[in-house]
Design a protein around this motif. Sequence first.
Motif, mmCIF file in Angstrom:
data_model
loop_
_atom_site.group_PDB
_atom_site.id
_atom_site.type_symbol
_atom_site.label_atom_id
_atom_site.label_comp_id
_atom_site.label_asym_id
_atom_site.label_seq_id
_atom_site.Cartn_x
_atom_site.Cartn_y
_atom_site.Cartn_z
ATOM 1 N N GLY A 109 0.802 -1.214 0.000
ATOM 2 C CA GLY A 109 0.000 0.000 0.000
ATOM 3 C C GLY A 109 0.835 1.264 0.000
ATOM 4 O O GLY A 109 0.325 2.354 -0.288
ATOM 5 N N SER A 110 2.121 1.133 0.317
ATOM 6 C CA SER A 110 3.030 2.285 0.326
ATOM 7 C C SER A 110 3.892 2.365 -0.926
ATOM 8 O O SER A 110 4.865 3.127 -0.970
ATOM 9 C CB SER A 110 3.943 2.219 1.563
ATOM 10 O OG SER A 110 3.194 2.365 2.748
ATOM 11 N N VAL A 111 3.537 1.595 -1.950
ATOM 12 C CA VAL A 111 4.372 1.532 -3.149
ATOM 13 C C VAL A 111 4.543 2.900 -3.808
ATOM 14 O O VAL A 111 5.658 3.279 -4.184
ATOM 15 C CB VAL A 111 3.802 0.508 -4.157
ATOM 16 C CG1 VAL A 111 4.320 0.782 -5.565
ATOM 17 C CG2 VAL A 111 4.199 -0.893 -3.750
ATOM 18 N N HIS A 112 3.459 3.655 -3.965
ATOM 19 C CA HIS A 112 3.585 4.919 -4.697
ATOM 20 C C HIS A 112 4.453 5.937 -3.948
ATOM 21 O O HIS A 112 5.364 6.517 -4.553
ATOM 22 C CB HIS A 112 2.210 5.473 -5.057
ATOM 23 C CG HIS A 112 1.508 4.637 -6.077
ATOM 24 N ND1 HIS A 112 0.295 4.051 -5.844
ATOM 25 C CD2 HIS A 112 1.876 4.261 -7.326
ATOM 26 C CE1 HIS A 112 -0.066 3.356 -6.924
ATOM 27 N NE2 HIS A 112 0.874 3.470 -7.826
ATOM 28 N N PRO A 294 -11.401 14.314 -0.042
ATOM 29 C CA PRO A 294 -11.628 12.943 -0.505
ATOM 30 C C PRO A 294 -10.553 12.033 0.081
ATOM 31 O O PRO A 294 -9.376 12.394 0.124
ATOM 32 C CB PRO A 294 -11.480 13.054 -2.029
ATOM 33 C CG PRO A 294 -11.712 14.494 -2.337
ATOM 34 C CD PRO A 294 -11.197 15.260 -1.157
ATOM 35 N N GLY A 295 -10.979 10.871 0.574
ATOM 36 C CA GLY A 295 -10.015 9.949 1.165
ATOM 37 C C GLY A 295 -9.923 10.048 2.664
ATOM 38 O O GLY A 295 -9.393 9.144 3.319
ATOM 39 N N ALA A 296 -10.414 11.168 3.242
ATOM 40 C CA ALA A 296 -10.426 11.342 4.700
ATOM 41 C C ALA A 296 -9.050 11.031 5.297
ATOM 42 O O ALA A 296 -8.079 11.714 4.972
ATOM 43 C CB ALA A 296 -11.526 10.503 5.327
ATOM 44 N N HIS A 297 -8.946 10.016 6.144
ATOM 45 C CA HIS A 297 -7.682 9.705 6.822
ATOM 46 C C HIS A 297 -6.543 9.450 5.836
ATOM 47 O O HIS A 297 -5.379 9.704 6.137
ATOM 48 C CB HIS A 297 -7.883 8.481 7.718
ATOM 49 C CG HIS A 297 -6.700 8.129 8.569
ATOM 50 N ND1 HIS A 297 -6.142 8.996 9.486
ATOM 51 C CD2 HIS A 297 -5.955 6.982 8.644
ATOM 52 C CE1 HIS A 297 -5.121 8.416 10.092
ATOM 53 N NE2 HIS A 297 -4.985 7.194 9.591
ATOM 54 N N SER A 298 -6.870 8.987 4.641
ATOM 55 C CA SER A 298 -5.848 8.672 3.628
ATOM 56 C C SER A 298 -5.764 9.742 2.548
ATOM 57 O O SER A 298 -5.263 9.487 1.457
ATOM 58 C CB SER A 298 -6.164 7.312 2.982
ATOM 59 O OG SER A 298 -6.249 6.294 3.950
ATOM 60 N N PHE A 299 -6.217 10.948 2.854
ATOM 61 C CA PHE A 299 -6.406 11.957 1.808
ATOM 62 C C PHE A 299 -5.146 12.285 1.025
ATOM 63 O O PHE A 299 -5.214 12.625 -0.150
ATOM 64 C CB PHE A 299 -7.004 13.242 2.408
ATOM 65 C CG PHE A 299 -6.039 14.118 3.166
ATOM 66 C CD1 PHE A 299 -5.460 15.222 2.564
ATOM 67 C CD2 PHE A 299 -5.730 13.846 4.490
ATOM 68 C CE1 PHE A 299 -4.581 16.035 3.259
ATOM 69 C CE2 PHE A 299 -4.853 14.660 5.199
ATOM 70 C CZ PHE A 299 -4.267 15.762 4.589
ATOM 71 N N GLU A 300 -3.974 12.198 1.614
ATOM 72 C CA GLU A 300 -2.748 12.513 0.872
ATOM 73 C C GLU A 300 -2.038 11.274 0.360
ATOM 74 O O GLU A 300 -0.981 11.367 -0.272
ATOM 75 C CB GLU A 300 -1.792 13.343 1.731
ATOM 76 C CG GLU A 300 -1.448 12.729 3.074
ATOM 77 C CD GLU A 300 -0.536 13.607 3.897
ATOM 78 O OE1 GLU A 300 0.371 14.227 3.327
ATOM 79 O OE2 GLU A 300 -0.742 13.665 5.134
ATOM 80 N N ARG A 301 -2.635 10.100 0.582
ATOM 81 C CA ARG A 301 -2.016 8.851 0.132
ATOM 82 C C ARG A 301 -2.831 8.142 -0.935
ATOM 83 O O ARG A 301 -2.409 7.094 -1.426
ATOM 84 C CB ARG A 301 -1.793 7.923 1.326
ATOM 85 C CG ARG A 301 -0.691 8.402 2.256
ATOM 86 C CD ARG A 301 -0.687 7.607 3.539
ATOM 87 N NE ARG A 301 -1.811 7.970 4.402
ATOM 88 C CZ ARG A 301 -2.245 7.238 5.428
ATOM 89 N NH1 ARG A 301 -1.676 6.072 5.678
ATOM 90 N NH2 ARG A 301 -3.254 7.664 6.175
ATOM 91 N N ALA A 337 7.383 9.296 -11.920
ATOM 92 C CA ALA A 337 8.129 8.409 -11.031
ATOM 93 C C ALA A 337 7.220 7.378 -10.392
ATOM 94 O O ALA A 337 7.589 6.188 -10.252
ATOM 95 C CB ALA A 337 8.816 9.233 -9.953
ATOM 96 N N SER A 338 6.034 7.813 -10.001
ATOM 97 C CA SER A 338 5.142 6.947 -9.254
ATOM 98 C C SER A 338 4.296 6.039 -10.133
ATOM 99 O O SER A 338 4.091 4.860 -9.817
ATOM 100 C CB SER A 338 4.225 7.796 -8.381
ATOM 101 O OG SER A 338 3.605 7.037 -7.378
ATOM 102 N N TYR A 339 3.818 6.573 -11.249
ATOM 103 C CA TYR A 339 2.831 5.845 -12.073
ATOM 104 C C TYR A 339 3.341 5.559 -13.488
ATOM 105 O O TYR A 339 2.589 5.047 -14.316
ATOM 106 C CB TYR A 339 1.544 6.647 -12.136
ATOM 107 C CG TYR A 339 0.987 6.974 -10.764
ATOM 108 C CD1 TYR A 339 0.227 6.056 -10.051
ATOM 109 C CD2 TYR A 339 1.261 8.205 -10.165
ATOM 110 C CE1 TYR A 339 -0.264 6.340 -8.798
ATOM 111 C CE2 TYR A 339 0.773 8.500 -8.897
ATOM 112 C CZ TYR A 339 0.011 7.572 -8.213
ATOM 113 O OH TYR A 339 -0.467 7.857 -6.971
ATOM 114 N N LEU A 340 4.584 5.929 -13.780
ATOM 115 C CA LEU A 340 5.271 5.697 -15.056
ATOM 116 C C LEU A 340 4.814 6.633 -16.169
ATOM 117 O O LEU A 340 5.608 7.033 -17.017
ATOM 118 C CB LEU A 340 5.115 4.253 -15.521
ATOM 119 C CG LEU A 340 5.677 3.190 -14.554
ATOM 120 C CD1 LEU A 340 5.525 1.801 -15.155
ATOM 121 C CD2 LEU A 340 7.126 3.465 -14.209
#
Length: 342
Positions: A109-112, A294-301, A337-340
């Motif tokens: 889940g931390s790949v990006h 959007p994403g609430a607790h995960s909003f920046e991930r 870098a993250s998504y190619l």
Amino acid sequence: MTLCLLLVSSHATGQENNSGFATQTVDRKVESLLLMERLDDIAYVDVVRLAGPAPAYQKQTGIAFNDSLLDNQLKFQAYVFIPKAVKQNRKYPLLVFPHGGVHSNFSSGSVHPLREMVAQGYIVIAPDYRGSTGYGRSFYENIDYGGLENEDVMAARDYMVESYDIVDPERVGIIGWSHGGMITLMNILRYPEKFACGYAGVPVSDVGYRLSYQHPDYSKNFTVEYHIGATPEEKPEEYARRSPVTYARQLTRPLRIVTCANDDDVSVTEVQRMIDSLSYHHRDFEYKVFPKMPGAHSFERIDTMEACGIRFETYAFLARYLKPPKPFRNLKDLRKASYLYH
């Protein structure tokens, strides 16, 4: 074939006598494979075994040999990510990246964020500190939330500095979200000489206060016999000892804290207690409280352009103090870098 062997071995060893812990072991091994596969094009990925302090909770067994060894250090594992572009004769910044969750582990889940860190030239270590899942019941029950888990993370940091000539000891940062954000706060507040800066996203900040607004079942993670064994009302000083807000006055290093108004895990009011305490003690730090996101607790991930833009700000903060060799110039750099593709 490798995955099949891992699945078979996890059941064949007999190390777990409970199906839940056996499942966690399988899950962790699968996640390890996913991490290696999805970082293979840009990073050398290794898993190392390290040792932290002896377990916090000890119970005499009545067997002299075993009881004489109760002060043995606790072993744990950590992932090491080294950019394939590194050169042996150069120094690179290090990011210490503790995972979140009361009981969890470092996962794909931390790949990006990992790809983004490695692409900029950061070496990364991600420790599965005590209490992490996938290592059996004993390791799970060695949880020490807000306690010796921080020393495990420090041991991982020190291992990298002492073992890799390519790591610059003057350019070490720590970054984490949620419980990982809490570990970031605890380490940069209590061991400032070890870090150049820290980033805490949606961080747990006041454990006693946290239990006051969470579901009662959540408290069981802390009141079980092998952990704190008491409620915040029964042992307020113990919960304070495990809370970053207690150490706010000790901040001396650059720190950035980020949260959002609709966080559905770590309440914005909890993070605000940390912000207010740092401000009360006239500490110099950065923070940003986003509106409902959007994403609430995960909003920046999450993986939206908006979330990537927030992470871009995070990396800009880190780059000021850690000087990575290839900092992102713009959001397109990050996306590639993250998504190619961007």
